[in-house]
Design an enzyme around this catalytic site. Structure first.
Site, PDB file in Angstrom:
ATOM      1  N   HIS A   1      -8.643   3.108  -2.125  1.00 24.44           N
ATOM      2  CA  HIS A   1      -7.304   2.602  -1.829  1.00 24.44           C
ATOM      3  C   HIS A   1      -6.831   1.606  -2.893  1.00 24.44           C
ATOM      4  O   HIS A   1      -6.729   0.406  -2.640  1.00 24.44           O
ATOM      5  CB  HIS A   1      -7.334   1.956  -0.437  1.00 24.44           C
ATOM      6  CG  HIS A   1      -6.027   1.398   0.031  1.00 24.44           C
ATOM      7  ND1 HIS A   1      -4.805   1.881  -0.388  1.00 24.44           N
ATOM      8  CD2 HIS A   1      -5.741   0.370   0.882  1.00 24.44           C
ATOM      9  CE1 HIS A   1      -3.842   1.177   0.196  1.00 24.44           C
ATOM     10  NE2 HIS A   1      -4.374   0.256   0.958  1.00 24.44           N
TER      11      HIS A   1
ATOM     12  N   CYS B   1       0.807  -1.215   0.000  1.00 25.88           N
ATOM     13  CA  CYS B   1       0.000   0.000   0.000  1.00 25.88           C
ATOM     14  C   CYS B   1       0.841   1.267   0.000  1.00 25.88           C
ATOM     15  O   CYS B   1       0.299   2.374  -0.109  1.00 25.88           O
ATOM     16  CB  CYS B   1      -0.917   0.006   1.216  1.00 25.88           C
ATOM     17  SG  CYS B   1      -1.717  -1.584   1.483  1.00 25.88           S
TER      18      CYS B   1
END
Lengths: 372, 372
Positions: free
Chosen positions: A323, A82
Site C-alpha cells: 500500500h 490512499c
C-alpha cells in the site's frame, strides 16, 4: 451527462515493496513505461498528466513526468491520501469525457517512511482523541460490526489469510508467500481485534494508467477496458460516518450501478480497500456485494476467493500486494484491467466482464465500474 | 472540444496577511462564504469541491469543506505549488465543460511558515546547485534579461513600487501602503538585482471561486464572468527553460488567444505572476502583452499602471497583496472577476471586458482568458 466513452488503455506497475536504493522517479518511470507500452501509446502523444502522491514534496508530478520527457503537457498533483491515484484517473476521465483531452497518463508513486502516518494540520478534537490513527479507527468499526452482527475475530483474520494466498500468485506484490490463520491471529496485537498481519505494510512503489477516449483508443494496439462509471464522495453529516473520513460508499456505489445499468449481482471481480482487514468486510457490505452484516461469514466460507462467488482483491490487496499510498489506486485499476482482459494468469477470475473498484482515503472515497 | 460554456459565478477572499491566531479552516470558511454569497449559491447545491493547498497536510480539502457542511460531495486536493488554486479552477472547468457537474467550489488556503520554501523530495543536480531557491532562479532570469535587452535594476524595482501603490487601494491586501522606489532599491539585497521588497512576502490567507456551467448560472443572482479559455503547461526540453520549472507561457497563451479569438491587444487587464519583480517583466513579454525585451521600459514608463496601456496586478499582486501559495490563483481570479464586473472600486480599469491570468508554480504554469 458526459459526452464520450472513456477507456483504460494501458496499465503498469513497479513492483511494490521496500526499495531504499531507488529514487521515487525511477520507480515511477518504470511503471509509466510499462503502461505506455501496454497501451501501445508513445509518450509524446500524451496530452495531460496527473500524479498521485501523498507524503510531503512539491512538484513531484513535474519530476516524475520529466523522467519520461519534457513535452510541455500540464501535470497536476492530486492528493487524496490512499485514494490519490484513483482520483487522478477520475479527473482524467472527467476531462476526456468532456472532450478536453484524448490521452492522459496518471502516475501514482510513493516512498513511505516507517511508523504511523501523520494526520496533518492542526489538532482537532478527533485527532486529539486518536481517531485519525488508522488502525484505531478501523478497530472501532470492527467492534461495532462484531457487536451488531456477531462477526468474529477470525473472520477478519481470514481476509488477510486469503489476501496473502493471492499475493503469492502476484509477482508485483510486496509479500509473495502465504500466511496461516494462526500466524495472522497470533501476530502482535495492534488495535484489538486487528493484529499486525491484518495491517497493510509500509511500501514503496509506483503505478501508471493510460486513460483515453474510446474513439482515440481505436488507433492504438492496447486492449481498451471501459471505465463505465466513476464517483467520489466525502462523509455526510448525520450519517454516523464523519469519523470514517471516507464517505458514503453505498450512495456512490448505487450511483455507479445506476449509471451502468449493472447491479452488485453483475460484479465479477472487485478491489476493495483493505488497508486493515475490517475494511474488506465492511467494504463488500457497503458496496452491496453481500447483505449488511453477512460479510464475516461470507469471507470465512470462501465467498471472496478467486474461485468464490465474489472474488475480492485477487492481487493480494493492500494487505499483501502492499500500500504505497499515492500508487495504490492505480494498482487497483491495473489488477481489474488485467482481470477484464483475461490476463491475470493464476489469479484469473474466469469470464470476468464487470469489475468494481473501491479506494478509500483520508478525505474521500472513490468507486468505479469497469467493463471489458 | 469542450461542449459547454463555463463561468466564474462567485469569488471571495479572506484578507491576506499574517494571522497566527486563526486556523486555516477559519480563513477558508470565510472566503468560501463570501464567494457563495457573491454567487447567490447555497452551499448545499455545490456538486464538487477542489482545494488548493501546498504545505504538508493530508485531507486539508476535507477539513476545509467540512467547515461549510458535510454534504458528501467529492473533494480533491490539488497541488501545483504557487499555481494550485488556479489549477483547481481549471479542473473544475474541465468537468463542468464536459457536463460532469454544474456547480463547483474551489478553495485555496495556506498558512505559511517563515523562511525559504523547501523544494521537496530527494536532492537533484538542480537543487544541489541552488536552482530551486526561488529568488536565485528569478535573479538568473533577470540577469539574462539585463544582458540581452539592457533592462535596468530600477525597472524591476518599479514593478514593486507600482504594486505597493495598487495594494494600498485593496482592503484585502497584506500591505496597504506605498513604498518609494528608493525604499525598494535600498532594502536588503536578496539575490542581485532582487532586493527584499522585490520578493513576495510570507502570507496567510484564503480564496474561493464558484465555477458553474453558463446554463446553470442563469438560475442564480451572481454576475457570471465567462472563463473563455484555460491551459496549463510544464517546461519543454530544448527550450532553455527546464530550470524555470514553469513552462512555455508563450505557447499556452497563444493557444488561449486562438481559442477565444482575442489577441494580446484585446487584453484590458492582467494578473501576472510577480512572486519576484522580474516575474512581471518577463511575464508580460511571454504573454505577448509587450514585445520581447521591451518589458522594462514599458513598466518604467507606466504602461502597467491601472490607468496605463496594459494594467497589470491591479490588486497589488503577489508582491503587495501577498502570496499564500495555495490561495494565490484564486485571488488572481477574484481580482479579474471584480474588474470585469466593474466592481474594483478605486482599482477599476475603465471598460475592462477581457482579462488574462498567468499563475506560475514550481511544476507548471496556468493561463486563462476571462470575459464579461
Amino acid at each position: 451527462m458526459a459526452a464520450r466513452d472513456v477507456v483504460i488503455l494501458g496499465v503498469g506497475l513497479h513492483r511494490f515493496g521496500r526499495f531504499p536504493e531507488k529514487r521515487l522517479e525511477d520507480m515511477a518511470r518504470e511503471a509509466a513505461l510499462i503502461a505506455l507500452k501496454d497501451a501501445g501509446v508513445e509518450y509524446k502523444d500524451i496530452e495531460a498528466g496527473f500524479c498521485g502522491h501523498v507524503l510531503p514534496g512539491t512538484a513531484v508530478g513535474l519530476r516524475v513526468f520529466s523522467e519520461l520527457g519534457l513535452t510541455g503537457i500540464p501535470v497536476t498533483n492530486v492528493e487524496l491520501a490512499c485514494a490519490s491515484s484513483s482520483r487522478g484517473v477520475m479527473l482524467a476521465a472527467d476531462a476526456i469525457a468532456g472532450g478536453i483531452y484524448d490521452l492522459a497518463l496518471v502516475i501514482g508513486a510513493e516512498k513511505m517512511e516507517r511508523g504511523l502516518l501523520g494526520g496533518g494540520l492542526e489538532a482537532s478534537y478527533q485527532s486529539l482523541m486518536g481517531l485519525f490513527i488508522m488502525p484505531g479507527a478501523y478497530a472501532l468499526m470492527a467492534h461495532r460490526h462484531m457487536h451488531e452482527y456477531g462477526t468474529k475475530p477470525e473472520h477478519f483474520a481470514k481476509v488477510s489469510e486469503k489476501s496473502h494466498r493471492n499475493g503469492a500468485l502476484n509477482p508485483y506484490a510486496q509479500y509473495q508467500q502465504p500466511l496461516s490463520l494462526e500466524e495472522i491471529m497470533n501476530s502482535r496485537m495492534i488495535a484489538e481485534p486487528i493484529t499486525l498481519y491484518q495491517c497493510s505494510p509500509t511500501t514503496d512503489g509506483a503505478s501508471a494508467v493510460v486513460v483515453a477516449s474510446a474513439e482515440k483508443a481505436r488507433q492504438y494496439t492496447g486492449k481498451p477496458v471501459y471505465l463505465r462509471a466513476w464517483a467520489g464522495a466525502t462523509p455526510i453529516y448525520q450519517r454516523d460516518e464523519p469519523e470514517l473520513s471516507e464517505g458514503p460508499t453505498d450512495i456512490i456505489a448505487r450511483k455507479c450501478y445506476e449509471k451502468t445499468g449493472a447491479g452488485p449481482e453483475d460484479i465479477d471481480v472487485a478491489q476493495v480497500h483493505d488497508a486493515f482487514t475490517p475494511g474488506e468486510i465492511l467494504g463488500i457490505e457497503h458496496l452491496g456485494l453481500v447483505p449488511e452484516g453477512e460479510g464475516g461469514p461470507f469471507v470465512w466460507e470462501g465467498g471472496t476467493e478467486i474461485t468464490g462467488k465474489m472474488p475480492v482483491n485477487t492481487d493480494g490487496g493492500l494487505l499483501s500486494r502492499g500500500h504505497p499510498l499515492g500508487a495504490t489506486g492505480g494498482a487497483m485499476i491495473t489488477e481489474l484491467t488485467r482481470q477484464l482482459r483475461g490476463e491475470a494468469g493464476p489469479r484469473q477470475v474466469q469470464g470476468a466482464k464487470t469489475a468494481l473498484l473501491h479506494n478509500a482515503g483520508l478525505g474521500g472515497v472513490n468507486v468505479m465500474i469497469l467493463q471489458s
